[in-house]
Design a protein around this motif. Structure first.
Motif, short mmCIF file in Angstrom:
data_model
loop_
_atom_site.label_atom_id
_atom_site.label_comp_id
_atom_site.label_asym_id
_atom_site.label_seq_id
_atom_site.Cartn_x
_atom_site.Cartn_y
_atom_site.Cartn_z
N LYS A 114 0.85 -1.18 0.00
CA LYS A 114 0.00 0.00 0.00
C LYS A 114 0.89 1.25 0.00
N PRO A 115 0.58 2.22 -0.86
CA PRO A 115 1.41 3.44 -0.88
C PRO A 115 1.23 4.24 0.40
N LEU A 116 2.30 4.89 0.84
CA LEU A 116 2.28 5.74 2.03
C LEU A 116 2.32 7.20 1.62
N PRO A 117 1.61 8.09 2.32
CA PRO A 117 1.61 9.51 1.96
C PRO A 117 3.02 10.09 1.96
N GLY A 118 3.38 10.75 0.85
CA GLY A 118 4.68 11.40 0.75
C GLY A 118 5.84 10.49 0.46
#
Length: 613
Positions: A114-118
């Protein structure tokens, strides 16, 4: 066995550029261009050998993908990654016994991140951080079936996905090779797990030669080089060091109604050419021929040759002379990026004579690519006598088909849908049939209306959406058929592949797609509210005007292709060649039968041979 030879790329050391680049900084943990391009061995079966049959073993082996990596475990044909390049003459039948000799555990780790913010995209990062393993992949058995992509051969030899074999068993296939000179390729096609089996290393090139190609006197021997391009990710240990283990890490974008992750097709940070990450090749200052294959799971490369020192594009030196199905009528200059989707092949000539002493890079110029390098060419400083002259005509036998010249043909419509609730959050591939508009209240699930260039509105109803749905496509042997692939968007460009046949692109028609403010498709219902309106035509690139067996279908286009189903009968498949889409259901069967037999079949092919533009 076969005449097994290796064509070296290496030129004399004294012929290398005087300004050979110094060692570069590491990228994603590895230094680009330190390893030499490897050339797969070549199998050239003789006449008796071809008829008797040759044996090709699938084995577990270890290879170095980069000199700074530990050995990587792969599955390979004849112990080579990629597999040997098989060369045959047109019309010389070849029997191959594909033996499954694979041992040990599965060589690929599959994970979903899952992509993480920033943070950077997880698929651009090596290792399994912030990801979870895909349950069950580690337990997969070595279950494989080989498909010779592009070949005209009977359904029993085509590598049907469900006819895979276990270790100790063999797949026996026969290939007539009655085809114009071309570049095919062979790869695993096992049902539901093609993406991981190909990722494990099961792929190789297959070249057909003929007299027309011979007369061109194209660069040959060590100056004809296969470039099998793929991208991969690699695992890391607890301290963040690369282990070399193959990592199929995909990005999670949603969860479906059953709580399962929905992921994007695979892309990875490392680009491999002939099984080497970011290699270099020393080439002489003369013409070379490159047989380019995009064997990546899903990445489309926008290939461009640039000067290594300045980054400026190289112009006037690269020409395309062939596509998937063989030679083009005339050479096509390639000065801008050349788009090569998964499974597409490009036959290229590069005049290094005009680039003497220079260092060049082949890069992926697609927008948003974090690591664009593909490989490096180091052109020798010595002037080379080269008798080759680029011909003005490549294939005098080529005939271009158009809507006006096309023989009478059936028409079939295939709609590529956006991901959404109807498709369980994955894109789908719908087979359609035309029905009368009998006062339906739109939108209706599985019903799509299209208003074509002629101003007529046609209504289509879905007849199949999953691989195991009722078989609808029955084709008469020898018939011409137009297949129209309409991409409603939401999942990018689909490279569509039809087994058994070559086709030509008749036209590209524009229609609204997902994201367009006037998009009339109701994704919750799975049907159009009002008809899709024809929005003009898009150009067909010169490289797409040859014979093809894979065609890129961008969002908002209906791509119309024409093929003649001849040379073989049986059950075949067509599918999106993004391997993750193929495994997730974007694949359907069709059957080719003699017309005399088909008239007795309980489900006869539809007679809707109209123009649906």
């Amino acid at each position: 066995m076969s005449d097994l030879t290796i064509h070296p790329v290496r030129e004399a050391a004294s012929d290398r550029p005087s300004g050979a680049p110094s060692k570069r900084e590491a990228v994603a943990g590895l230094t680009p261009f330190v390893d030499e391009l490897r050339i797969p061995p070549v199998l050239r079966p003789g006449r008796k050998e071809a008829l008797r049959g040759i044996d090709i073993d699938q084995t577990t082996t270890w290879v170095r993908l980069h000199s700074e990596l530990p050995p990587t475990k792969v599955w390979a044909y004849e112990g080579h990654y990629p597999g040997p390049t098989i060369e045959v003459r047109r019309g010389r039948r070849l029997r191959i016994n594909w033996h499954n000799r694979l041992t040990g555990g599965y060589p690929v780790t599959a994970a979903e991140a899952k992509p993480l913010p920033g943070a950077p995209l997880p698929t651009d990062e090596p290792g399994r951080a912030n990801s979870t393993p895909v349950e069950g992949v580690a337990d997969l058995p070595p279950w494989t079936v080989t498909h010779l992509h592009g070949a005209v051969t009977g359904g029993g030899n085509d590598g049907w996905s469900e006819n895979a074999v276990a270790p100790g068993d063999s797949q026996l296939s026969e290939y007539p090779n009655d085809h114009r000179a071309t570049s095919w390729w062979y790869h695993d096609h096992a049902m539901d797990i093609t993406r991981w089996n190909v990722f494990a290393g099961l792929a190789g090139m297959y070249l057909v030669r003929d007299d027309e190609e011979d007369m061109l006197q194209l660069p040959s021997g060590r100056r004809e080089i296969p470039l099998v391009i793929q991208d991969r990710n690699l695992d890391t240990d607890e301290e963040g060091r690369l282990t070399g283990r193959l990592l199929h890490k995909t990005q999670v974008v949603a969860q479906d109604k059953d709580g399962k992750n929905v992921t994007l097709p695979f892309t990875g940070p490392y680009t491999l050419v002939n099984g080497v990450i970011w290699p270099h090749a020393d080439v002489a200052a003369c013409w070379y021929r490159f047989r380019v294959l995009n064997a990546a799971n899903s990445r489309t490369f926008q290939l461009r040759l640039v000067d290594d020192a300045t980054g400026a594009p190289v112009t006037g030196a690269v020409w395309q002379i062939g596509s998937d199905g063989g030679l083009l009528p005339r050479p096509v200059p390639v000065d801008g990026p050349l788009s090569v989707a998964s499974a597409e092949r490009m036959d290229l000539l590069i005049d290094f004579g005009r680039l003497r002493g220079r260092t060049l890079r082949l890069v992926n110029a697609a927008p948003g690519v974090t690591y664009p390098d593909v490989m490096q060419f180091r052109v020798g400083t010595t002037q080379v006598r080269d008798p080759f002259v680029l011909p003005q005509v490549i294939s005098p036998s080529f005939e271009r088909l158009t809507h006006g010249s096309a023989p009478h043909h059936e028409h079939r419509l295939v709609v590529l849908t956006p991901p959404g609730p109807v498709g369980n959050f994955h894109p789908e591939m719908w087979e359609m049939e035309e029905i009368p508009d009998t006062g339906l209240k739109f939108p209706v699930e599985g019903v799509v209306q299209i208003r074509g260039a002629d101003g007529k509105t046609r209504t289509y109803r879905r007849t199949a959406r999953m691989f195991d749905d009722t078989l609808n496509h029955m084709v008469r042997l020898g018939d011409w058929e137009q297949w129209s692939f309409l991409n409603l968007g939401g999942a990018g460009t689909h490279p569509m592949h039809i087994h058994l046949v070559d086709f030509q692109v008749l036209s590209r028609d524009r229609y609204p797609a997902d994201g367009d403010p006037n998009f009339p498709y109701d994704n919750k219902t799975g049907g159009t509210r009002v008809p899709l309106e024809h929005g003009g035509t898009a150009p067909i690139s010169p490289g797409d005007q040859g014979w093809k067996d894979v065609i890129q279908v961008p969002p908002g286009q209906m791509v119309n292709v024409l093929a003649r189903f001849q040379g073989a009968t049986g059950r075949f498949m067509y599918h999106c060649h993004l391997l993750e889409h193929e495994d997730m259901g974007m694949m359907r069967p069709f059957v080719v039968m003699p017309r005399e037999v088909l008239k007795f079949h309980h489900h006869q092919p539809g007679g809707h041979g109209h123009d649906a533009h």
